[in-house]
Design a protein around this motif. Structure first.
Motif, PDB file in Angstrom:
ATOM      1  N   ILE A 105       0.843  -1.198   0.000  1.00  0.00           N
ATOM      2  CA  ILE A 105       0.000   0.000   0.000  1.00  0.00           C
ATOM      3  C   ILE A 105       0.880   1.250   0.000  1.00  0.00           C
ATOM      4  N   GLY A 106       0.787   2.028  -1.085  1.00  0.00           N
ATOM      5  CA  GLY A 106       1.646   3.204  -1.261  1.00  0.00           C
ATOM      6  C   GLY A 106       2.782   2.834  -2.190  1.00  0.00           C
ATOM      7  N   GLY A 124       5.425   4.618  -3.742  1.00  0.00           N
ATOM      8  CA  GLY A 124       6.503   5.582  -3.967  1.00  0.00           C
ATOM      9  C   GLY A 124       7.801   4.806  -4.149  1.00  0.00           C
ATOM     10  N   TYR A 125       8.916   5.403  -3.778  1.00  0.00           N
ATOM     11  CA  TYR A 125      10.222   4.745  -3.928  1.00  0.00           C
ATOM     12  C   TYR A 125      10.244   3.426  -3.162  1.00  0.00           C
ATOM     13  N   LEU A 126       9.752   3.464  -1.918  1.00  0.00           N
ATOM     14  CA  LEU A 126       9.775   2.252  -1.098  1.00  0.00           C
ATOM     15  C   LEU A 126       8.774   1.208  -1.603  1.00  0.00           C
ATOM     16  N   GLY A 127       7.512   1.614  -1.742  1.00  0.00           N
ATOM     17  CA  GLY A 127       6.469   0.649  -2.073  1.00  0.00           C
ATOM     18  C   GLY A 127       6.668   0.007  -3.437  1.00  0.00           C
ATOM     19  N   PRO A 140      -3.320   5.528  -4.552  1.00  0.00           N
ATOM     20  CA  PRO A 140      -4.433   6.386  -4.979  1.00  0.00           C
ATOM     21  C   PRO A 140      -4.123   7.284  -6.178  1.00  0.00           C
ATOM     22  N   CYS A 167       3.368   1.135   3.031  1.00  0.00           N
ATOM     23  CA  CYS A 167       4.572   1.803   2.504  1.00  0.00           C
ATOM     24  C   CYS A 167       4.300   3.258   2.168  1.00  0.00           C
ATOM     25  N   THR A 197       5.682   9.277   5.168  1.00  0.00           N
ATOM     26  CA  THR A 197       5.578   9.890   6.500  1.00  0.00           C
ATOM     27  C   THR A 197       6.425  11.160   6.469  1.00  0.00           C
ATOM     28  N   SER A 203      -5.055   6.855   7.124  1.00  0.00           N
ATOM     29  CA  SER A 203      -5.965   6.735   5.971  1.00  0.00           C
ATOM     30  C   SER A 203      -5.819   5.354   5.337  1.00  0.00           C
ATOM     31  N   ALA A 204      -4.566   4.901   5.212  1.00  0.00           N
ATOM     32  CA  ALA A 204      -4.333   3.607   4.556  1.00  0.00           C
ATOM     33  C   ALA A 204      -4.955   2.474   5.362  1.00  0.00           C
ATOM     34  N   THR A 212       8.748   4.652   7.845  1.00  0.00           N
ATOM     35  CA  THR A 212       9.540   5.081   9.004  1.00  0.00           C
ATOM     36  C   THR A 212       8.662   5.970   9.879  1.00  0.00           C
ATOM     37  N   LEU A 250      16.249  -0.083   2.685  1.00  0.00           N
ATOM     38  CA  LEU A 250      16.796   0.038   1.329  1.00  0.00           C
ATOM     39  C   LEU A 250      17.379   1.423   1.092  1.00  0.00           C
ATOM     40  N   GLU A 304      18.195   4.201  -1.888  1.00  0.00           N
ATOM     41  CA  GLU A 304      17.966   4.535  -3.283  1.00  0.00           C
ATOM     42  C   GLU A 304      19.301   4.428  -4.016  1.00  0.00           C
ATOM     43  N   ARG A 306      14.510  15.270  -3.391  1.00  0.00           N
ATOM     44  CA  ARG A 306      14.082  15.725  -2.059  1.00  0.00           C
ATOM     45  C   ARG A 306      15.290  16.133  -1.207  1.00  0.00           C
TER      46      ARG A 306
HETATM   47  N1  LIG Z   1      12.749   6.244  -0.172  1.00  0.00           N
HETATM   48  C1  LIG Z   1      13.529   5.449   0.552  1.00  0.00           C
HETATM   49  O1  LIG Z   1      14.672   5.177   0.183  1.00  0.00           O
HETATM   50  C2  LIG Z   1      13.045   4.854   1.850  1.00  0.00           C
HETATM   51  C3  LIG Z   1      13.847   3.888   2.498  1.00  0.00           C
HETATM   52  C4  LIG Z   1      13.417   3.355   3.707  1.00  0.00           C
HETATM   53  C5  LIG Z   1      12.238   3.819   4.269  1.00  0.00           C
HETATM   54  N2  LIG Z   1      11.497   4.782   3.638  1.00  0.00           N
HETATM   55  C6  LIG Z   1      10.252   5.216   4.280  1.00  0.00           C
HETATM   56  O2  LIG Z   1       9.196   4.708   3.491  1.00  0.00           O
HETATM   57  C7  LIG Z   1       8.083   5.583   3.518  1.00  0.00           C
HETATM   58  C8  LIG Z   1       7.714   5.951   2.098  1.00  0.00           C
HETATM   59  O3  LIG Z   1       8.804   6.638   1.514  1.00  0.00           O
HETATM   60  P1  LIG Z   1       8.877   6.932  -0.050  1.00  0.00           P
HETATM   61  O4  LIG Z   1      10.196   7.541  -0.306  1.00  0.00           O
HETATM   62  O5  LIG Z   1       8.472   5.732  -0.810  1.00  0.00           O
HETATM   63  O6  LIG Z   1       7.714   8.065  -0.159  1.00  0.00           O
HETATM   64  P2  LIG Z   1       6.944   8.555  -1.453  1.00  0.00           P
HETATM   65  O7  LIG Z   1       6.422   9.897  -1.123  1.00  0.00           O
HETATM   66  O8  LIG Z   1       7.809   8.366  -2.659  1.00  0.00           O
HETATM   67  O9  LIG Z   1       5.728   7.532  -1.614  1.00  0.00           O
HETATM   68  C9  LIG Z   1       4.604   7.467  -0.786  1.00  0.00           C
HETATM   69  C10 LIG Z   1       3.421   6.960  -1.622  1.00  0.00           C
HETATM   70  O10 LIG Z   1       2.320   6.657  -0.775  1.00  0.00           O
HETATM   71  C11 LIG Z   1       1.141   7.015  -1.469  1.00  0.00           C
HETATM   72  N3  LIG Z   1       0.010   7.136  -0.524  1.00  0.00           N
HETATM   73  C12 LIG Z   1      -0.307   8.175   0.283  1.00  0.00           C
HETATM   74  N4  LIG Z   1      -1.425   7.901   0.979  1.00  0.00           N
HETATM   75  C13 LIG Z   1      -1.822   6.661   0.624  1.00  0.00           C
HETATM   76  C14 LIG Z   1      -2.894   5.819   1.014  1.00  0.00           C
HETATM   77  N5  LIG Z   1      -3.794   6.198   1.924  1.00  0.00           N
HETATM   78  N6  LIG Z   1      -3.000   4.598   0.429  1.00  0.00           N
HETATM   79  C15 LIG Z   1      -2.104   4.190  -0.481  1.00  0.00           C
HETATM   80  N7  LIG Z   1      -1.054   4.963  -0.885  1.00  0.00           N
HETATM   81  C16 LIG Z   1      -0.911   6.176  -0.337  1.00  0.00           C
HETATM   82  C17 LIG Z   1       1.510   8.320  -2.144  1.00  0.00           C
HETATM   83  O11 LIG Z   1       0.617   8.672  -3.182  1.00  0.00           O
HETATM   84  C18 LIG Z   1       2.924   8.002  -2.633  1.00  0.00           C
HETATM   85  O12 LIG Z   1       2.928   7.443  -3.924  1.00  0.00           O
HETATM   86  C19 LIG Z   1       8.525   6.771   4.378  1.00  0.00           C
HETATM   87  O13 LIG Z   1       8.108   6.543   5.693  1.00  0.00           O
HETATM   88  C20 LIG Z   1      10.036   6.714   4.280  1.00  0.00           C
HETATM   89  O14 LIG Z   1      10.653   7.326   5.383  1.00  0.00           O
HETATM   90  C21 LIG Z   1      11.859   5.275   2.432  1.00  0.00           C
END
Ligand SMILES: NC(=O)c1ccc[n+]([C@@H]2O[C@H](COP(=O)([O-])OP(=O)(O)OC[C@H]3O[C@@H](n4cnc5c(N)ncnc54)[C@H](O)[C@@H]3O)[C@@H](O)[C@H]2O)c1
Length: 438
Positions: free
Chosen positions: A6-7, A9-12, A31, A83, A86, A102-103, A122, A152, A154, A331
């Motif tokens: 769920i979510g 982004g980079y992580l999900g 979404p 995922c 935050t 919300s998720a 996180t 992980l 990037e 970022r």
């Molecule tokens: N980017 C990294 O390298 C990394 C590594 C380890 C941990 N994290 C942690 O992982 C988390 C996500 O980071 P990220 O970089 O992927 O963020 P991101 O902003 O790239 O992605 C977050 C995603 O979640 C989606 N989202 C928001 N609300 C939602 C919902 N209710 N249901 C489903 N999806 C929803 C957003 O649309 C977005 O696509 C953060 O807590 C971050 O600290 C990130």
């Protein structure tokens, strides 16, 4: 195993693709409809080495699909990985955990009684227990909620997901632990250690790890400030102290400091959470970690002013936009912080990046230079290296010197072969060093 992620982004996105590659059946929930359409078409919405091919293969194997919301198939999932982002709150240093709530609320209607919710985002310590209580109230029965922080990086995200240094599981019940142990069996079978903890420890492991890494970078950057004042060389010094295995050489290169979507916000969230818990002095040192990080960027701007006798109206090329190489993530990028400071002082800023120019054009089109680095350099009176892309290490200073208006270089990452650049006629400055220019 059937899972949802769920979510995306980079992580999900990385987790979804990697877990499909391991043999699990994955539904990614996101979404953002444009992002889902991209992913369904096999287009990765950001740059990450190796992930595009892995996405194509996962879609081809029919183990990975995407949706903008949960449907019937989510009901069969054994694990739902959270995922979502935050990010830092708009009005404080605290992490905004509202996306997690919300998720979870959207998940309750399709959550089977045996399914495990595994948080990977996180979060501030204490979030998981509150989220579990909230979810249990909504579901009308105790939910299985675990915390499984993600480490992980990037740039090496796929490899880090498939072969992490360790897996941490914060659990409160045996069922969640058993399901997640089985889920990760293909990884632990290759020798990856798996540590189980309680929920707060698992949450804190991640924030502590990132705070430590930020501290290590700021430590060597603080030493670099002293080296600059004392006429010493912080690069050679780092080599020398890094050979002590208790210290280690990783994250010990002085430069323009850390950035990205994790370290800065995690350090601030740690400070904010320590305050909430009544132990603010325990995180006081992190204020210095942040201040040192900011000062290194200011130092580059000061050097630019000294080199050019003021930067107003001067054309300056910044090499790098991404917060680190092998990503297009902008970022909290040090490169863009420096670009903004120089822009504010009236410089004509041009930014180049091997992969992040499309993202830069979306966010800061006024700075985006030509994709060709030699064209981007045209007429520049100063070149600042801000991101350590391999392409920049290999850049030919003789050829670049024929394009620029003046051969001035500041190496903000201590990446380049200074003697070579000097022999091509460049005036070179670098952080933490006392470079003599003839
Ligand atoms: N980017 C990294 O390298 C990394 C590594 C380890 C941990 N994290 C942690 O992982 C988390 C996500 O980071 P990220 O970089 O992927 O963020 P991101 O902003 O790239 O992605 C977050 C995603 O979640 C989606 N989202 C928001 N609300 C939602 C919902 N209710 N249901 C489903 N999806 C929803 C957003 O649309 C977005 O696509 C953060 O807590 C971050 O600290 C990130």
């Amino acid at each position: 195993m059937n899972i949802t992620v769920i979510g995306l982004g980079y992580l999900g996105t990385t987790h979804a693709v990697a877990m499909a590659q391991l043999g699990h059946d994955v539904i990614g929930i996101e979404p953002n409809a444009a992002r889902v359409a991209d992913l369904e078409a096999g287009r990765l919405p950001f740059y990450e080495p190796g992930l595009q091919d892995a996405l194509t293969a996962a879609i081809g194997s029919a183990r990975l699909s995407f949706a903008t919301a949960h449907g019937e198939s989510s009901k069969t999932a054994a694990v739902h990985f959270l995922c979502v982002g935050t990010p830092q709150s708009s009005d404080s240093n605290k992490a905004d955990t509202s996306y997690l709530y919300s998720a979870v609320e959207a998940l309750i209607p399709v959550l089977s009684t045996d399914a495990v919710i595994a948080g990977k985002s996180t979060v501030p310590v204490g979030t998981a227990a509150e989220l579990a209580e909230h979810a249990s109230k909504l579901a009308g029965h105790p939910v299985h909620l675990a915390w499984n922080p993600e480490f992980l990086r990037e740039g090496t995200a796929l490899q880090d997901s498939l072969a992490p240094d360790r897996i941490v599981l914060g659990v409160t019940d045996e069922h969640s632990e058993n399901v997640l142990r089985e889920f990760y069996a293909p990884i632990t079978a290759t020798g990856t250690p798996l540590l189980t903890t309680d929920l707060p420890t698992a949450e804190l492991v991640k924030v502590a790890a990132n705070s430590f890494l930020a501290t290590k970078i700021s430590f060597i950057n603080a030493v670099a400030e002293v080296a600059e004042a004392a006429g010493a060389d912080a690069v050679r010094l780092a080599e020398a102290i890094g050979l002590d295995e208790r210290i280690g050489s990783k994250f010990l290169r002085n430069g323009v400091g850390y950035g990205g979507g994790c370290l800065p916000k995690d350090v601030r969230a740690f400070i904010a959470r320590a305050e909430d818990l009544g132990v603010s002095s325990a995180a006081d040192f992190l204020h210095d970690v942040e201040a040192i990080n900011a000062r290194r960027r200011e130092r580059v701007v000061t050097l630019a002013q000294q080199t050019l006798g003021g930067v107003s109206g001067k054309r300056i090329l910044i090499l790098g936009a991404a917060f680190k190489p092998d990503t297009d993530d902008l970022r909290e990028s040090a490169a863009l912080d420096i670009a903004k400071q120089l822009d504010d002082l009236g410089a004509k800023v041009v930014v180049h990046d091997p992969m992040a120019l499309p993202a830069l054009v979306r966010q800061h089109p006024q700075w985006a230079g030509d994709q060709d680095v030699f064209a981007a350099a045209s007429g520049a009176e100063l070149v600042i290296l801000a991101t350590e892309w391999r392409q920049y290490r290999e850049l030919d200073p003789f050829e670049l010197g024929t394009k620029v208006g003046a051969k001035n270089l500041i190496d903000g990452r201590n990446l380049l072969d200074i003697a070579r650049w000097q022999s091509a006629g460049w005036h070179v400055d670098a952080l933490g060093r006392n470079i003599k220019n003839g």
